[in-house]
Design a protein around this motif. Structure first.
Motif, mmCIF file in Angstrom:
data_model
loop_
_atom_site.group_PDB
_atom_site.id
_atom_site.type_symbol
_atom_site.label_atom_id
_atom_site.label_comp_id
_atom_site.label_asym_id
_atom_site.label_seq_id
_atom_site.Cartn_x
_atom_site.Cartn_y
_atom_site.Cartn_z
ATOM 1 N N MET A 1 0.493 8.691 -17.224
ATOM 2 C CA MET A 1 0.490 8.508 -15.784
ATOM 3 C C MET A 1 0.557 7.010 -15.486
ATOM 4 N N GLU A 2 1.499 6.641 -14.663
ATOM 5 C CA GLU A 2 1.647 5.243 -14.268
ATOM 6 C C GLU A 2 0.579 4.882 -13.239
ATOM 7 N N PRO A 3 0.015 3.692 -13.344
ATOM 8 C CA PRO A 3 -0.954 3.277 -12.323
ATOM 9 C C PRO A 3 -0.243 3.105 -10.981
ATOM 10 N N GLU A 4 -0.955 3.399 -9.920
ATOM 11 C CA GLU A 4 -0.456 3.171 -8.567
ATOM 12 C C GLU A 4 -1.061 1.858 -8.073
ATOM 13 N N THR A 5 -0.195 0.909 -7.706
ATOM 14 C CA THR A 5 -0.697 -0.347 -7.164
ATOM 15 C C THR A 5 -0.939 -0.155 -5.675
ATOM 16 N N PHE A 6 -2.187 -0.260 -5.262
ATOM 17 C CA PHE A 6 -2.484 -0.195 -3.835
ATOM 18 C C PHE A 6 -1.851 -1.386 -3.155
ATOM 19 N N ASN A 7 -2.092 -2.539 -3.735
ATOM 20 C CA ASN A 7 -1.534 -3.745 -3.174
ATOM 21 C C ASN A 7 -1.979 -4.923 -4.023
ATOM 22 N N GLU A 8 -1.360 -6.059 -3.737
ATOM 23 C CA GLU A 8 -1.819 -7.313 -4.312
ATOM 24 C C GLU A 8 -1.566 -8.395 -3.289
ATOM 25 N N ILE A 9 -2.351 -9.438 -3.393
ATOM 26 C CA ILE A 9 -2.253 -10.521 -2.425
ATOM 27 C C ILE A 9 -2.551 -11.835 -3.132
ATOM 28 N N LEU A 10 -1.894 -12.883 -2.683
ATOM 29 C CA LEU A 10 -2.160 -14.231 -3.162
ATOM 30 C C LEU A 10 -3.217 -14.837 -2.254
ATOM 31 N N LEU A 11 -4.287 -15.332 -2.857
ATOM 32 C CA LEU A 11 -5.383 -15.961 -2.120
ATOM 33 C C LEU A 11 -5.488 -17.419 -2.525
ATOM 34 N N LEU A 12 -5.800 -18.278 -1.583
ATOM 35 C CA LEU A 12 -6.117 -19.659 -1.908
ATOM 36 C C LEU A 12 -7.548 -19.671 -2.425
ATOM 37 N N GLY A 13 -7.771 -20.242 -3.601
ATOM 38 C CA GLY A 13 -9.092 -20.234 -4.231
ATOM 39 C C GLY A 13 -10.049 -21.198 -3.573
ATOM 40 N N ASN A 14 -10.533 -20.841 -2.398
ATOM 41 C CA ASN A 14 -11.489 -21.692 -1.691
ATOM 42 C C ASN A 14 -12.657 -20.837 -1.206
ATOM 43 N N VAL A 15 -13.522 -21.399 -0.395
ATOM 44 C CA VAL A 15 -14.745 -20.705 0.014
ATOM 45 C C VAL A 15 -14.476 -19.457 0.853
ATOM 46 N N GLU A 16 -13.315 -19.346 1.465
ATOM 47 C CA GLU A 16 -12.989 -18.168 2.266
ATOM 48 C C GLU A 16 -12.380 -17.038 1.435
ATOM 49 N N ALA A 17 -12.073 -17.276 0.169
ATOM 50 C CA ALA A 17 -11.335 -16.308 -0.647
ATOM 51 C C ALA A 17 -12.064 -14.974 -0.786
ATOM 52 N N ALA A 18 -13.345 -14.988 -1.059
ATOM 53 C CA ALA A 18 -14.078 -13.734 -1.254
ATOM 54 C C ALA A 18 -14.114 -12.911 0.032
ATOM 55 N N SER A 19 -14.319 -13.559 1.147
ATOM 56 C CA SER A 19 -14.335 -12.864 2.427
ATOM 57 C C SER A 19 -12.975 -12.232 2.723
ATOM 58 N N ARG A 20 -11.920 -12.986 2.494
ATOM 59 C CA ARG A 20 -10.567 -12.452 2.720
ATOM 60 C C ARG A 20 -10.281 -11.294 1.759
ATOM 61 N N ALA A 21 -10.727 -11.411 0.509
ATOM 62 C CA ALA A 21 -10.519 -10.351 -0.475
ATOM 63 C C ALA A 21 -11.232 -9.069 -0.045
ATOM 64 N N ARG A 22 -12.465 -9.188 0.444
ATOM 65 C CA ARG A 22 -13.197 -8.008 0.917
ATOM 66 C C ARG A 22 -12.472 -7.341 2.083
ATOM 67 N N GLU A 23 -11.925 -8.142 2.971
ATOM 68 C CA GLU A 23 -11.181 -7.603 4.119
ATOM 69 C C GLU A 23 -9.924 -6.867 3.651
ATOM 70 N N GLU A 24 -9.252 -7.411 2.645
ATOM 71 C CA GLU A 24 -8.059 -6.740 2.113
ATOM 72 C C GLU A 24 -8.417 -5.394 1.500
#
Length: 174
Positions: A1-24
């Motif tokens: 079974m092939e994995p299904e990619t929900f999505n991927e996103i490029l994040l800038l590695g700064n203090v807002e990254a974790a918050s943006r990742a949680r929102e995604e």
């Protein structure tokens, strides 16, 4: 079974990254997904670790670093969610759990212990070979245990060392 990619996103590695990742993760999975809370927490911990430990040295400036871009990827297969955080930074050593149980009482250093608990110890890291950086991943059960799925019937997950579909060539082991 092939994995299904929900999505991927490029994040800038700064203090807002974790918050943006949680929102995604909220947008990708939705709050009603059975693994939403665990995935959101695991993503937060893995992205925070990448921001803290993966740095690019700014050319020409001794001791100066800039933010490292990160890729957050979420895949699903065989009743699991696979979270991957890819960085291209100058990381020293492999991520590791603190052996001291007192680490749960301190403010820093608990991230991988949390990820380990959420993933039932199913996490790891792979280097990008000759390229800088690494991919840190974990796999979280996406189906509640009460659904009656027999774990033996799950399809085999991809090897943590094998590149997954859509993985950037620069992130593949060399």
């Amino acid at each position: 079974m092939e994995p299904e990619t929900f999505n991927e996103i490029l994040l800038l590695g700064n203090v807002e990254a974790a918050s943006r990742a949680r929102e995604e993760v909220r947008k990708w999975l939705g709050e009603s997904h059975p693994a939403y809370e665990d995935a959101r927490l695991a993503v937060s911990e893995l992205v925070t670790n990448a921001v803290r430990h993966a740095r690019h040295r700014v050319t020409g400036q001794a001791g100066a670093f800039d933010d490292v871009p990160l890729v957050l990827r979420l895949l699903a297969y065989g009743g699991l969610l696979r979270v991957e955080v890819v960085d291209a930074g100058l990381s020293v050593g492999e991520p590791r759990l603190r052996a001291d149980p007192a680490c749960l009482l301190v403010e820093n250093g608990r991230g991988l212990a949390i990820v380990g608990t959420l993933s039932n110890g199913n996490w790891g890291c792979r280097s990008h070979g000759r390229e800088p950086g690494r991919t840190v991943w974990c796999e979280i059960p996406a189906i509640p245990p009460s659904c009656g799925e027999d774990p033996a019937e799950r399809s085999a997950p991809p090897s943590p060392d094998d590149p997954l579909p859509g993985e950037p060539v620069s992130a593949r082991p060399g």
